[in-house]
Design an enzyme around this catalytic site. Sequence first.
Site, short mmCIF file in Angstrom:
data_model
loop_
_atom_site.label_atom_id
_atom_site.label_comp_id
_atom_site.label_asym_id
_atom_site.label_seq_id
_atom_site.Cartn_x
_atom_site.Cartn_y
_atom_site.Cartn_z
N CYS A 97 0.83 -1.21 0.00
CA CYS A 97 0.00 0.00 0.00
C CYS A 97 0.87 1.26 0.00
O CYS A 97 1.43 1.62 -1.01
CB CYS A 97 -1.00 -0.02 1.15
SG CYS A 97 -2.33 1.18 0.94
N GLU A 131 -1.61 -8.57 4.17
CA GLU A 131 -1.51 -8.83 5.62
C GLU A 131 -2.87 -8.89 6.30
O GLU A 131 -2.97 -9.27 7.47
CB GLU A 131 -0.63 -7.76 6.27
CG GLU A 131 -1.31 -6.50 6.74
CD GLU A 131 -1.88 -5.60 5.65
OE1 GLU A 131 -2.66 -4.68 5.95
OE2 GLU A 131 -1.50 -5.79 4.47
N HIS A 156 -3.62 -5.28 0.36
CA HIS A 156 -3.17 -5.59 1.72
C HIS A 156 -3.15 -7.10 1.96
O HIS A 156 -4.10 -7.66 2.53
CB HIS A 156 -4.09 -4.92 2.75
CG HIS A 156 -3.89 -3.45 2.87
ND1 HIS A 156 -3.08 -2.88 3.82
CD2 HIS A 156 -4.39 -2.42 2.13
CE1 HIS A 156 -3.08 -1.56 3.68
NE2 HIS A 156 -3.88 -1.26 2.67
#
Length: 253
Positions: free
Chosen positions: A111, A221, A219
Site C-alpha cells: 500500500c 496482511e 493488503h
Amino acid sequence: MTRPLIGISADTRPYGDETAQLVIERYMEAVIRNADVDAVLIPARPDLIDAKAVAGRLDGLLLTGSPSNVAPARYGDASEGNGPFDPGRDEMTARLIAAMIDRARPVLGICRGFQELNVAFGGTLARDLGDEGRSLKHHAPDGVPLAEMFGHEHDVILTPGGILASAFGRERLQVNSVHYQGVGRLGDGLSIEAEAPDGVIEAVSASPNGAPILAVQWHPEWQTDRDAASQGVFQIFGRALRGEPATSPEKVP
C-alpha cells in the site's frame, strides 16, 4: 538455523498528548509467520537513525501501509495534496530504500510502501482513485467499519510471465482495495506485475543492483490465514531473503 532479519517501517502517530512510533500488528504477524523471519521495527526518525547503518544489519525490508500519504513534494507536485502526512516516514523510507538497493537486499512494499517505492524510482502518484465518478472505486465509502473497508474487493490481472503470475500459476487474483492514491506515472525501471480492470497499476517489481523488489497496492496482511495468495506474497519475499527464486514447482492455489 538462524532466520533472516528484516526491518519493518514504522509510522509516526499521535498517542494522547505524545507521539508514538507504531506498526499495526497484522503486518508483523503476517510477514514473520509466512516469510519465516525475525523482525525489528524501524522508527520514522531520520534525525536519530542512520538508514545506511541500519540497512547493514538487515537481510530485507518491509514497507507497510499507513493512514498517512506520501507528501506531493516528494514526487515533484507543488499542490498541497490530501493528508495526513508523515514527513519523517517519507524521508526514512526513502533513505532505507536507497540503502537496501545499495546492498542488493530484498524489499517488499504494501500500500503506502508500494507508493513509496514508485516515488523512489522517480514515479508520481494519482490521488483520485476513490472518486465517485470512477468506473471502479478503489476504496470503500468513508466511515464504514474496518471489516467492511477491507471487504471492498476487485480482481487484478497478473502480467503473463511476471513474478506473481509465475508463482501463482494464475491469470487473476481477487484482492482487497483500500487506497485513495496509486501510481500516476510508473517509476523508471519498475515492471508491472498486476493491473486492475480499469488499468490502475496494482503491483510492481524490479531488480536494481540485484535487489529483489516487489510491491503490491493491496493488503495481503489482512486476514492472511484465510487467503493462500496473500500468504504467497510473503512466501515470495521469504524466498528472496534466502536467495531462492521467487517461483517454485509448487504453485500457490
